[in-house]
Design a protein around this motif. Structure first.
Motif, short mmCIF file in Angstrom:
data_model
loop_
_atom_site.label_atom_id
_atom_site.label_comp_id
_atom_site.label_asym_id
_atom_site.label_seq_id
_atom_site.Cartn_x
_atom_site.Cartn_y
_atom_site.Cartn_z
N ALA A 171 1.87 -4.31 3.70
CA ALA A 171 3.09 -3.52 3.62
C ALA A 171 2.72 -2.10 3.24
CB ALA A 171 4.04 -4.12 2.59
N GLY A 172 2.54 -1.25 4.24
CA GLY A 172 2.27 0.14 3.92
C GLY A 172 1.16 0.75 4.74
N THR A 173 0.85 2.00 4.40
CA THR A 173 -0.11 2.81 5.12
C THR A 173 -1.52 2.39 4.75
OG1 THR A 173 1.48 4.55 4.65
CG2 THR A 173 -0.55 5.19 5.75
N VAL A 174 -2.31 1.98 5.73
CA VAL A 174 -3.70 1.62 5.45
C VAL A 174 -4.57 2.84 5.69
CG1 VAL A 174 -5.51 -0.04 5.89
CG2 VAL A 174 -3.16 -0.69 6.32
N LEU A 179 0.80 -1.21 0.00
CA LEU A 179 0.00 0.00 0.00
C LEU A 179 0.84 1.27 0.00
CD1 LEU A 179 -2.63 -1.13 2.63
CD2 LEU A 179 -2.87 -1.12 0.17
N ALA A 180 2.11 1.19 0.33
CA ALA A 180 2.92 2.41 0.35
C ALA A 180 4.39 2.01 0.25
CB ALA A 180 2.64 3.24 1.61
N CYS A 181 5.27 2.85 0.78
CA CYS A 181 6.72 2.67 0.61
C CYS A 181 7.22 1.32 1.09
CB CYS A 181 7.46 3.79 1.33
SG CYS A 181 6.45 4.87 2.34
N CYS A 182 6.64 0.75 2.13
CA CYS A 182 7.10 -0.55 2.62
C CYS A 182 7.03 -1.62 1.54
CB CYS A 182 6.22 -1.01 3.80
SG CYS A 182 6.81 -0.42 5.39
N ALA A 183 6.12 -1.44 0.59
CA ALA A 183 5.99 -2.43 -0.47
C ALA A 183 7.27 -2.53 -1.29
CB ALA A 183 4.81 -2.07 -1.37
N GLY A 227 1.75 4.39 12.25
CA GLY A 227 3.04 5.04 12.06
C GLY A 227 3.02 6.52 12.36
N MET A 228 3.68 7.28 11.50
CA MET A 228 3.75 8.72 11.76
C MET A 228 2.45 9.42 11.37
SD MET A 228 6.19 9.83 8.64
CE MET A 228 6.23 8.89 7.15
N TYR A 229 1.52 8.69 10.80
CA TYR A 229 0.29 9.35 10.34
C TYR A 229 -0.77 9.34 11.43
CZ TYR A 229 2.62 8.70 5.92
OH TYR A 229 3.53 8.71 4.92
N ARG A 230 -0.63 10.24 12.39
CA ARG A 230 -1.71 10.45 13.36
C ARG A 230 -2.68 11.40 12.71
NH1 ARG A 230 -0.41 6.71 15.32
NH2 ARG A 230 0.77 6.23 17.16
N ALA A 236 8.70 -4.17 13.11
CA ALA A 236 9.02 -2.78 13.38
C ALA A 236 9.88 -2.23 12.25
CB ALA A 236 9.76 -2.65 14.70
N GLY A 237 9.85 -0.91 12.08
CA GLY A 237 10.71 -0.27 11.09
C GLY A 237 9.94 0.63 10.16
N CYS A 238 10.63 1.57 9.59
CA CYS A 238 9.99 2.52 8.68
C CYS A 238 10.94 2.86 7.54
CB CYS A 238 9.57 3.77 9.41
SG CYS A 238 8.81 5.01 8.34
N PRO A 239 11.08 2.04 6.53
CA PRO A 239 10.51 0.69 6.41
C PRO A 239 11.42 -0.32 7.09
CG PRO A 239 11.74 1.21 4.43
CD PRO A 239 11.85 2.41 5.32
N PRO A 240 10.90 -1.52 7.41
CA PRO A 240 11.77 -2.59 7.91
C PRO A 240 12.68 -3.05 6.77
CG PRO A 240 9.44 -3.13 8.15
CD PRO A 240 9.51 -1.94 7.28
N MET A 255 3.57 -5.33 8.21
CA MET A 255 4.96 -4.95 7.93
C MET A 255 5.12 -3.44 8.07
SD MET A 255 7.06 -5.54 4.41
CE MET A 255 8.74 -4.94 4.25
N GLY A 256 5.94 -3.01 9.01
CA GLY A 256 6.25 -1.59 9.15
C GLY A 256 5.38 -0.87 10.15
N ALA A 257 5.82 0.33 10.50
CA ALA A 257 5.14 1.12 11.52
C ALA A 257 3.71 1.46 11.11
CB ALA A 257 5.94 2.40 11.79
N CYS A 258 3.51 1.77 9.86
CA CYS A 258 2.17 2.19 9.42
C CYS A 258 1.16 1.07 9.58
CB CYS A 258 2.20 2.61 7.96
SG CYS A 258 2.93 4.21 7.71
N ALA A 259 1.50 -0.10 9.07
CA ALA A 259 0.54 -1.20 9.14
C ALA A 259 0.33 -1.63 10.58
CB ALA A 259 1.04 -2.37 8.30
S1 SF4 Z 1 6.23 2.35 7.82
FE1 SF4 Z 1 7.43 3.94 6.79
S2 SF4 Z 1 8.20 2.96 4.92
FE2 SF4 Z 1 6.47 1.72 5.67
S3 SF4 Z 1 4.66 2.48 4.62
FE3 SF4 Z 1 4.81 3.58 6.56
S4 SF4 Z 1 5.94 5.46 6.05
FE4 SF4 Z 1 6.27 3.98 4.37
#
Ligand code: SF4
Lengths: 206, 169
Positions: free
Chosen positions: B79-82, B41-45, B114-117, B136-140, B106-110
């Motif tokens: 993998a990514g921001t939902v 769905l986003a960068c983690c992919a 993540g950083m998207y409050r 964990a990780g952004c991205p892992p 996979m990753g902080a967003c999923a």
């Molecule tokens: S955790 Fe980071 S790298 Fe992964 S989708 Fe979110 S912003 Fe992108």
């Protein structure tokens, strides 16, 4: 031909409707006093002044001021390579102005985005639907009185929203502080009270 | 023999016969061929793609067959921001996957938003579907995803599969 001259030509044609061009760092801005004329002014800018490319339309929420909305059009001409910014203001009661899709087709999505995020309508737009959020979402999230965390909503089978946990935020940084703690009040101070440079509000977790 | 035990096969000792429990055998088949549903769905992919490519080579763990049909996949890798707009689709695809099925966030967003409050982002995919492993990780890094896959294999291997079936029946 410079952007300043083009702005003067626009003013010469429309007189008092257009403010004197303001220059800031080489960019020219004119303000249009009556939003109802925006399509007419844009039509002239495109056909007579060669602004054949509409770069963007954005909207600003001057929350607490009247009129509340500012809509800004960024024009560019590939022929003369000059850019011009055209601003106009719309009151909250009206929240409507004519579409410029009749001038530039590309205005279609820009205007839909403004409608979606800010709730300003564009009269005679061919297809004024939400573009980022879904049909039935009840809020306009870029308005200043909409909380960053969002609000709960639900359109069955389409989408739902909840408000996000902000843990005391949203956090901002304050310019001019002497230390990182003063500049970024969200940084947790050490467990002592003797940090004279921390603003009181930050100490209270506001 | 316990359920957890892998099949140990030594042809010199045992000839052509293998003794094991049925659920241990089934779990062994399952865990070494977990076909992912790449919910990119986003960068983690991008890191998910790297994990699938030659340098990290997820095929070493039996998960190289990325299935774009939920009917054929075992583990959904979110993998990514939902976003809320996507959440219903993610849920629908999860519902379409056949049992047994697992989920890796996979990753902080999923995992948490993540950083998207923000008004637009679901604060963790576990609000709509059950998650087995969080990464964990952004991205892992791809290694982190492979580690999650190994952890998931461990979990699948320990599942008391047959007794679960009996309980349902
Ligand atoms: S955790 Fe980071 S790298 Fe992964 S989708 Fe979110 S912003 Fe992108």
């Amino acid at each position: 031909m410079t952007a300043g001259e083009l702005a003067q030509q626009l003013k010469a044609r429309f007189g008092d409707l257009i403010s004197a061009p303001v220059e800031f760092r080489g960019e020219f801005t004119v303000e249009l006093s009556d939003a109802e004329c925006v399509a007419e002014v844009c039509d002239f800018a495109k056909k007579q002044l060669g602004f054949d490319y509409l770069v963007d339309i954005t909207s600003i929420d001057n929350y607490g001021a009247d009129p509340r909305w500012t809509v800004a059009y960024h024009l560019y001409g590939y022929g003369h390579r000059c850019a011009l910014r055209l601003k106009t203001r719309v009151s909250e009661e009206v929240s409507e102005l004519p579409t410029v899709t009749t001038v530039w087709k590309t205005a279609d999505w820009h205007e839909r985005e403004i409608f979606d995020m800010m709730g300003i309508r564009f009269r005679n737009h061919p297809d004024l639907r939400r573009i980022l959020m879904w049909e039935g979402y009840p809020f306009f999230p870029l308005r200043k009185d909409f909380p960053l965390a969002g609000k709960p909503s639900n359109v069955p089978e389409v989408a739902f929203t909840n408000s996000a946990p902000l843990e005391g935020g949203p956090f901002v940084t304050a310019a001019g502080g002497k230390s990182a703690t003063a500049r970024e009040p969200r940084v947790r101070p050490a467990e002592t009270d003797d940090h004279p440079e921390i603003p009181q509000a930050a100490k209270e977790g506001k | 023999m316990q359920t957890q035990t892998e099949i140990g096969y030594n042809s010199k000792v045992e000839g052509d016969v293998v003794h094991t429990r049925l659920d241990a055998a089934i779990n062994w088949f399952r865990k070494n061929s977990l076909w992912p549903m790449p919910m990119g769905l986003a960068c983690c992919a991008i890191e998910l793609m790297a994990a699938g490519a030659s340098r990290f080579d997820i095929a070493r763990f039996g998960s190289e067959v990325m299935r774009f049909s939920p009917r054929q996949s075992d583990v959904m890798i979110v993998a990514g921001t939902v976003t809320y707009k996507m959440a219903t689709a993610v849920r629908r695809i999860y519902d379409q996957m056949a049992e047994p099925k697992w989920v890796i966030a996979m990753g902080a967003c999923a995992s948490t938003g993540g950083m998207y409050r923000s008004y637009a982002v679901l604060q963790g995919v576990d609000r709509i579907i059950p998650v087995d492993v969080y990464v964990a990780g952004c991205p892992p890094r791809p290694e982190a995803l492979l580690d999650a896959l190994i952890k998931l294999q461990g979990k699948v291997g320990r599942e008391p599969f047959l007794s679960l079936q009996k309980r349902v029946a």
